[in-house]
Scaffold this motif. Structure first.
Motif, PDB file in Angstrom:
ATOM      1  N   VAL A  55       5.703 121.414 -52.232  1.00 20.45           N
ATOM      2  CA  VAL A  55       4.594 122.363 -52.117  1.00 20.45           C
ATOM      3  C   VAL A  55       5.137 123.713 -51.660  1.00 20.45           C
ATOM      4  O   VAL A  55       5.963 123.790 -50.754  1.00 20.45           O
ATOM      5  CB  VAL A  55       3.542 121.837 -51.112  1.00 20.45           C
ATOM      6  CG1 VAL A  55       2.516 122.904 -50.780  1.00 20.45           C
ATOM      7  CG2 VAL A  55       2.857 120.593 -51.669  1.00 20.45           C
TER       8      VAL A  55
ATOM      9  N   TYR B 101      -4.717 127.743 -54.295  1.00 20.83           N
ATOM     10  CA  TYR B 101      -5.312 126.565 -53.646  1.00 20.83           C
ATOM     11  C   TYR B 101      -6.663 126.920 -53.006  1.00 20.83           C
ATOM     12  O   TYR B 101      -7.603 126.135 -53.067  1.00 20.83           O
ATOM     13  CB  TYR B 101      -4.379 125.999 -52.577  1.00 20.83           C
ATOM     14  CG  TYR B 101      -3.284 125.114 -53.122  1.00 20.83           C
ATOM     15  CD1 TYR B 101      -3.535 123.782 -53.441  1.00 20.83           C
ATOM     16  CD2 TYR B 101      -1.996 125.592 -53.291  1.00 20.83           C
ATOM     17  CE1 TYR B 101      -2.534 122.952 -53.920  1.00 20.83           C
ATOM     18  CE2 TYR B 101      -0.986 124.773 -53.772  1.00 20.83           C
ATOM     19  CZ  TYR B 101      -1.255 123.457 -54.083  1.00 20.83           C
ATOM     20  OH  TYR B 101      -0.261 122.642 -54.563  1.00 20.83           O
TER      21      TYR B 101
ATOM     22  N   ILE C  85       1.882 120.926 -44.484  1.00 26.65           N
ATOM     23  CA  ILE C  85       2.220 119.795 -45.356  1.00 26.65           C
ATOM     24  C   ILE C  85       3.558 119.981 -46.055  1.00 26.65           C
ATOM     25  O   ILE C  85       4.182 119.000 -46.447  1.00 26.65           O
ATOM     26  CB  ILE C  85       1.099 119.450 -46.366  1.00 26.65           C
ATOM     27  CG1 ILE C  85       0.926 120.533 -47.412  1.00 26.65           C
ATOM     28  CG2 ILE C  85      -0.191 119.129 -45.660  1.00 26.65           C
ATOM     29  CD1 ILE C  85      -0.031 120.158 -48.531  1.00 26.65           C
ATOM     30  N   SER C  86       4.006 121.225 -46.175  1.00 29.71           N
ATOM     31  CA  SER C  86       5.328 121.431 -46.789  1.00 29.71           C
ATOM     32  C   SER C  86       6.459 121.019 -45.839  1.00 29.71           C
ATOM     33  O   SER C  86       7.567 120.754 -46.274  1.00 29.71           O
ATOM     34  CB  SER C  86       5.510 122.896 -47.219  1.00 29.71           C
ATOM     35  OG  SER C  86       5.647 123.738 -46.096  1.00 29.71           O
TER      36      SER C  86
ATOM     37  N   TYR D  45       5.204 113.641 -47.541  1.00 27.72           N
ATOM     38  CA  TYR D  45       5.583 113.661 -48.951  1.00 27.72           C
ATOM     39  C   TYR D  45       4.416 114.205 -49.767  1.00 27.72           C
ATOM     40  O   TYR D  45       3.608 113.463 -50.309  1.00 27.72           O
ATOM     41  CB  TYR D  45       5.975 112.245 -49.395  1.00 27.72           C
ATOM     42  CG  TYR D  45       7.144 111.716 -48.608  1.00 27.72           C
ATOM     43  CD1 TYR D  45       8.439 112.097 -48.927  1.00 27.72           C
ATOM     44  CD2 TYR D  45       6.947 110.883 -47.513  1.00 27.72           C
ATOM     45  CE1 TYR D  45       9.521 111.643 -48.188  1.00 27.72           C
ATOM     46  CE2 TYR D  45       8.032 110.417 -46.769  1.00 27.72           C
ATOM     47  CZ  TYR D  45       9.303 110.802 -47.111  1.00 27.72           C
ATOM     48  OH  TYR D  45      10.359 110.356 -46.379  1.00 27.72           O
ATOM     49  N   HIS D  46       4.347 115.525 -49.836  1.00 31.94           N
ATOM     50  CA  HIS D  46       3.301 116.234 -50.563  1.00 31.94           C
ATOM     51  C   HIS D  46       3.976 117.053 -51.654  1.00 31.94           C
ATOM     52  O   HIS D  46       4.964 117.742 -51.392  1.00 31.94           O
ATOM     53  CB  HIS D  46       2.518 117.157 -49.628  1.00 31.94           C
ATOM     54  CG  HIS D  46       1.968 116.444 -48.440  1.00 31.94           C
ATOM     55  ND1 HIS D  46       0.758 115.810 -48.461  1.00 31.94           N
ATOM     56  CD2 HIS D  46       2.485 116.234 -47.212  1.00 31.94           C
ATOM     57  CE1 HIS D  46       0.541 115.255 -47.288  1.00 31.94           C
ATOM     58  NE2 HIS D  46       1.581 115.500 -46.510  1.00 31.94           N
TER      59      HIS D  46
ATOM     60  N   ASN E 273      -2.080 119.132 -56.660  1.00 31.66           N
ATOM     61  CA  ASN E 273      -1.070 118.480 -55.836  1.00 31.66           C
ATOM     62  C   ASN E 273      -1.390 117.009 -55.624  1.00 31.66           C
ATOM     63  O   ASN E 273      -2.475 116.537 -55.942  1.00 31.66           O
ATOM     64  CB  ASN E 273      -0.801 119.239 -54.534  1.00 31.66           C
ATOM     65  CG  ASN E 273      -1.804 118.993 -53.446  1.00 31.66           C
ATOM     66  OD1 ASN E 273      -2.718 118.208 -53.571  1.00 31.66           O
ATOM     67  ND2 ASN E 273      -1.621 119.681 -52.340  1.00 31.66           N
ATOM     68  N   CYS E 274      -0.400 116.317 -55.103  1.00 29.64           N
ATOM     69  CA  CYS E 274      -0.549 114.899 -54.799  1.00 29.64           C
ATOM     70  C   CYS E 274       0.369 114.583 -53.622  1.00 29.64           C
ATOM     71  O   CYS E 274       1.272 115.357 -53.309  1.00 29.64           O
ATOM     72  CB  CYS E 274      -0.224 114.024 -56.009  1.00 29.64           C
ATOM     73  SG  CYS E 274       1.450 114.188 -56.650  1.00 29.64           S
ATOM     74  N   GLY E 275       0.119 113.461 -52.990  1.00 31.97           N
ATOM     75  CA  GLY E 275       0.965 113.110 -51.860  1.00 31.97           C
ATOM     76  C   GLY E 275       0.764 111.687 -51.405  1.00 31.97           C
ATOM     77  O   GLY E 275      -0.211 111.020 -51.766  1.00 31.97           O
TER      78      GLY E 275
ATOM     79  N   HIS F 120       0.414 109.594 -47.899  1.00 37.49           N
ATOM     80  CA  HIS F 120       0.003 109.836 -46.518  1.00 37.49           C
ATOM     81  C   HIS F 120       0.051 108.535 -45.731  1.00 37.49           C
ATOM     82  O   HIS F 120       0.107 107.453 -46.314  1.00 37.49           O
ATOM     83  CB  HIS F 120      -1.428 110.382 -46.479  1.00 37.49           C
ATOM     84  CG  HIS F 120      -1.709 111.400 -47.534  1.00 37.49           C
ATOM     85  ND1 HIS F 120      -1.298 112.696 -47.446  1.00 37.49           N
ATOM     86  CD2 HIS F 120      -2.343 111.292 -48.729  1.00 37.49           C
ATOM     87  CE1 HIS F 120      -1.673 113.349 -48.529  1.00 37.49           C
ATOM     88  NE2 HIS F 120      -2.306 112.522 -49.329  1.00 37.49           N
TER      89      HIS F 120
ATOM     90  N   ILE G 221       4.364 109.982 -58.637  1.00 39.60           N
ATOM     91  CA  ILE G 221       4.334 109.833 -57.173  1.00 39.60           C
ATOM     92  C   ILE G 221       4.421 108.371 -56.772  1.00 39.60           C
ATOM     93  O   ILE G 221       5.063 108.017 -55.774  1.00 39.60           O
ATOM     94  CB  ILE G 221       3.105 110.536 -56.546  1.00 39.60           C
ATOM     95  CG1 ILE G 221       3.202 110.587 -55.011  1.00 39.60           C
ATOM     96  CG2 ILE G 221       1.816 109.882 -56.934  1.00 39.60           C
ATOM     97  CD1 ILE G 221       4.055 111.661 -54.472  1.00 39.60           C
TER      98      ILE G 221
END
Length: 191
Positions: A17, A25, A57-58, A62-63, A77-79, A81, A114
């Motif tokens: 990210v 965003y 989050i950066s 894992y984003h 985006n995806c991640g 959590h 992902i």
């Protein structure tokens, strides 16, 4: 913007990210069509707040940004959590903010990438997600990847005066059919 190809598909790739994308965003996360399926529809997100979120989050977890391959265009985006390394599980989330890329397979490919990362790089065994019952497009996408419904929390979300269920879906590493990492390793061994 500069992007870095962490996980590469045919149509898109996942990149770390970039907090400098905060204005895009912010636009997406204030669009009711985008956020009605997320848990942020009730929030008013300023550019300053979104930049802080992206910076956070950066640095942690894992984003990933979802980037279209041909034009290097940011799509969403995806991640992963709530990662529990001891029990090898995590929770997954995704959104495609650029509506011109909806219904074209980008969400499915990003989900595969992902999940592949989670199972074959992070060595996870179970990945869980939650989706609202009205979001049939997302449910079909997740099913194509291999997620299965494991339960519901009934009438837990009210939108526009109507109640919807939280649908919980998960996938096990042994059920996941897509393995880009293994294909890469096989090609390297043949060299």
């Amino acid at each position: 913007m500069k992007y870095y190809k962490k996980m590469i598909g045919e149509k898109c790739y996942l990149s770390p990210v970039n907090p400098e994308n905060y204005e895009l965003y912010t636009q997406w996360l204030n669009d009711p069509e985008v956020t009605v399926s997320l848990n942020v529809a009730h929030q008013v997100i300023s550019p300053e707040k979104e930049k802080e979120i992206l910076q956070d989050i950066s640095r942690h977890g894992y984003h990933f940004a979802i980037v279209e391959s041909e034009q290097n265009r940011l799509l969403g985006n995806c991640g992963l959590h709530k990662i529990d390394h001891l029990n090898r599980n995590a929770t997954f989330g995704i959104f495609i903010g650029d509506k011109s890329y909806w219904n074209q397979g980008y969400g499915e490919e990003a989900t595969k990438l992902i999940v592949d990362f989670g199972f074959n790089i992070l060595n996870l065994h179970n990945i869980l997600l939650k989706v609202f019952s009205f979001n049939t497009r997302a449910i079909r996408c997740y099913e194509k990847v291999g997620f299965r419904e494991v339960g519901r929390r009934r009438q837990s979300k009210i939108i526009g005066g109507k109640y919807y269920d939280d649908v919980y879906m998960d996938i096990l590493a042994t059920e996941f059919k897509f393995n880009q990492i293994a294909r890469y390793l096989e090609s390297e061994e043949k060299k």
